[in-house]
Design an enzyme around this catalytic site. Structure first.
Site, mmCIF file in Angstrom:
data_model
loop_
_atom_site.group_PDB
_atom_site.id
_atom_site.type_symbol
_atom_site.label_atom_id
_atom_site.label_comp_id
_atom_site.label_asym_id
_atom_site.label_seq_id
_atom_site.Cartn_x
_atom_site.Cartn_y
_atom_site.Cartn_z
ATOM 1 N N ASP A 281 11.458 24.180 -50.133
ATOM 2 C CA ASP A 281 10.976 25.128 -51.125
ATOM 3 C C ASP A 281 11.659 26.486 -50.981
ATOM 4 O O ASP A 281 11.776 27.027 -49.879
ATOM 5 C CB ASP A 281 9.457 25.293 -50.956
ATOM 6 C CG ASP A 281 8.871 26.332 -51.872
ATOM 7 O OD1 ASP A 281 8.859 26.109 -53.086
ATOM 8 O OD2 ASP A 281 8.426 27.391 -51.368
ATOM 9 N N GLU A 316 15.355 24.181 -53.542
ATOM 10 C CA GLU A 316 15.083 25.098 -54.642
ATOM 11 C C GLU A 316 15.678 26.444 -54.257
ATOM 12 O O GLU A 316 15.393 26.959 -53.178
ATOM 13 C CB GLU A 316 13.581 25.239 -54.874
ATOM 14 C CG GLU A 316 13.231 26.222 -55.968
ATOM 15 C CD GLU A 316 11.772 26.621 -55.970
ATOM 16 O OE1 GLU A 316 11.256 26.981 -57.045
ATOM 17 O OE2 GLU A 316 11.138 26.594 -54.894
#
Length: 639
Positions: A281, A316
């Site tokens: 993330d 990401e």
């Protein structure tokens, strides 16, 4: 890394159907019982807290500190299933930050777990190649009425029949409360007990593997959550107080034990839980002050540890960088398999909804040039100026194969970070959504769908938490304040309508409604997705290896929302996309030859008559056609 940080990475192989991974942090079984460990260099004293049958501290044993700042104690007084924790000089009793199981919530004692107790029913599973990946992102608590890993198990046959090959779980590491997206995790080795704990997650992975499905896990290495993170109370060295992030002080990745905590965590999920891949993330928010980025070292460790298994990493990162997704020989990923491509989502969203507030201001609602560029060459912003960020963003990505990117038109962030959590299905026309879905599922990038997307779910997916007291009030107020900059919420009364993230009704409203599958329109959408994914596996996937650099090219119509993309894939096969997202027909340009339009064979047309119109030199409004031809056929036509 030096000292303790370079401790040998080991896998404990006990039998062919049991797996365990020995981490630097957390207890380990040794002769004489179990050794308990905690890194707290500046703590004046640490005691091991021994819990009774009710999980309450009943006795304390002094621990000894070594020169590297590790407190250790070996004892046989805690058996597997027993509770333990650590008492600080202040009297505060804290759980193990590397706890594999909690006696209760994030504030309770931890449980000593035998990591290899689970007997796997599919221990021979070796994963699937990256090119076969079709992601299905889901949130465990809202995917089924049960809201558990067991509930997901009951839906695996549905996912397999749909054509999904990989489920991707939003973070499951234990966080404060029983409801939340998972990005506020504080015990990163501990599957949340509300979902079914360690046993439940292992069974889910096992059941998925028995059906040929991969399981990916979203992991968060850029911050800890606000409720239950005690690391700063005994190991201030774990954080950099002078480096700030949106969530507080940055994690101190220049400290070897801290770095190892996260790298071990990645290897732990992949080995002990047989997870097939991880999504890292927001790696742009990892404030790493060392010369070697954490992601680079972590990915290299994964590649080294699992040379014979299909294990994949995705990331990401809104910087549009490429060093981590570069390819080696035969197009094989060197570090990370794929980058989440927000640019594709944003271009589709703006074209479909005409929204241009916030980060959408960088994207064009009257032109498909950005979408065509992203589909053909990777990112929209490849060193280009971003008005929203007021700087140049990104680097060239056109040399990378399409499979270096994970594309989506919906995900948890882009739905849930809206004030009311609306899905694209509710914001755009049916024809536009179905065109976008066909482009997503048949383009050579790796596709991702969000739970319920396969049948056109209209229930929202809101932002929700389970905090109370001052923290709960701050989160509720902060959520509404975030939207004050948007035109629709500049008035305070309008912001009062935004769902309270701590309300149980907000969580309940975000759950999937499986009953809609009885309705004809949802069954039709599901059937269409199943057809598209069957085509993908039969026609597209076999062409996704050995793709030459710079494989994509595109053409954009003047004054129209129409475009074409051509990808040269394996063995000279050329996949053509013709898309018209306008209401009016697109008279095709003369630069597109008859072979472009009719050569090879039809892969998919939406609506069905669009391919016939294409052959006649025009593409109807809101339509998509995919065709496949061989490069030699095209070259012959040009000659």
């Amino acid at each position: 890394m030096t000292g303790a940080g370079r401790a040998k990475i080991e896998t404990m192989t006990l039998s062919d159907d049991r797996f365990a991974y020995e981490t630097l942090w957390g207890p380990r079984f040794v002769e004489g019982g179990a050794e308990f460990r905690l890194w707290a260099p500046s703590a004046p004293s640490i005691e091991l807290a021994i819990g009774d049958e009710a999980g309450k501290p009943s006795d304390f044993l002094a621990m000894e500190k070594d020169e590297a700042g590790w407190w250790r104690l070996t004892t046989d007084r805690i058996a597997p299933g027993g509770a333990y924790g650590f008492r600080l000089e202040s009297g505060l009793i804290v759980p193990d930050p590397a706890s594999r199981q909690q006696f209760g919530n994030v504030h309770s004692l931890s449980v000593l777990v035998d990591p290899a107790a689970y007997r796997w029913e599919a221990p021979e599973w070796n994963g699937r190649p990256w090119a076969e990946t079709v992601f299905y992102e889901l949130h465990t608590g809202t995917f089924t009425p049960a809201g558990t890993f067991e509930g997901i198990c009951e839906k695996l046959d549905h996912l397999k029949a749909t054509g999904i090959t990989a489920i991707e779980l939003l973070p499951v590491a234990q966080f404060g409360g029983r409801r939340g997206w998972g990005y506020d995790g504080v015990l990163l080795y501990c599957p949340h007990e509300a979902y079914g704990g360690a046993e439940g997650l292992k069974r889910l992975v096992d059941e998925a593997h028995k059906r040929g499905l991969m399981v990916f896990l979203d992991v968060v290495y850029n911050h800890f959550g606000p409720d239950g993170n005690y690391l700063g109370a005994y190991a201030s060295e774990f954080f950099h107080e002078d480096i700030h992030t949106p969530w507080g002080p940055a994690i101190a990745y220049d400290e070897a034990p801290v770095r190892r905590f996260m790298i071990d965590n990645a290897l732990f999920w992949l080995e002990e839980y047989r997870i097939d891949g991880l999504r890292l993330d927001a790696i742009d928010s990892i404030k790493d002050t060392t010369d070697t980025p954490l992601v680079k070292e972590l990915a290299a460790a994964v590649r080294e540890r699992f040379p014979a298994r299909h294990v994949h990493l995705t990331t990401e990162d809104d910087r549009n960088i490429t060093w981590h997704i570069e390819r080696g020989e035969a197009g094989k990923p060197l570090l990370v398999s794929g980058e989440w491509n927000d640019d594709v989502h944003h271009t589709v969203h703006v074209l479909a909804t005409h929204e241009q507030e916030g980060y959408y201001e960088d994207y064009l609602k009257a032109s498909v040039s950005q979408l065509a560029r992203a589909l053909a060459t990777g990112f929209v912003f490849q060193g280009d100026y971003s008005a929203h960020r007021d700087k140049k963003v990104g680097t060239s990505s056109e040399h990378l194969p399409p499979t270096a990117f994970v594309n989506f038109i919906q995900n948890h962030d882009q739905i849930g970070n809206r004030a009311f959590g609306e899905r694209l299905t509710d914001l755009a026309s049916r024809r536009m959504v179905e065109c976008a879905q066909a482009i997503l599922l048949l383009s050579p990038q790796i596709p991702l769908m969000f739970m319920g997307e396969e049948w056109g779910e209209t229930h929202p997916f809101c932002f929700f938490t389970d905090f109370d007291g001052e923290l709960g009030e701050a989160v509720s107020n902060g959520r509404r304040a975030e939207f004050a900059k948007f035109a629709a919420f500049r008035d305070e009364h309008s912001r009062d309508l935004i769902p309270d993230p701590n309300s149980l009704t907000t969580f309940a409203a975000s759950s999937l409604d499986w009953s809609v599958l009885k309705r004809p329109n949802h069954r039709r959408r599901l059937a269409q997705v199943r057809r598209l994914l069957a085509i993908r596996q039969d026609v597209i996937v076999p062409l996704l290896n050995d793709i030459p650099p710079g494989c994509g090219s595109y053409h954009v119509a003047d004054g129209s929302l129409a475009f074409s993309v051509a990808w040269t894939l394996k063995d000279g096969q050329v996949l053509h996309l013709f898309a018209n997202l306008d209401d009016e027909p697109w008279p095709l340009p003369s630069s597109l030859t008859s072979t472009d339009l009719t050569g090879g064979h039809l892969v998919h047309a939406y609506p069905a008559e669009a391919d016939k119109a294409l052959a006649e030199g025009s593409l109807p409004g809101t339509s998509v056609v995919f065709r496949l031809a061989h490069q030699s056929l095209i070259a012959g036509a040009v000659a």
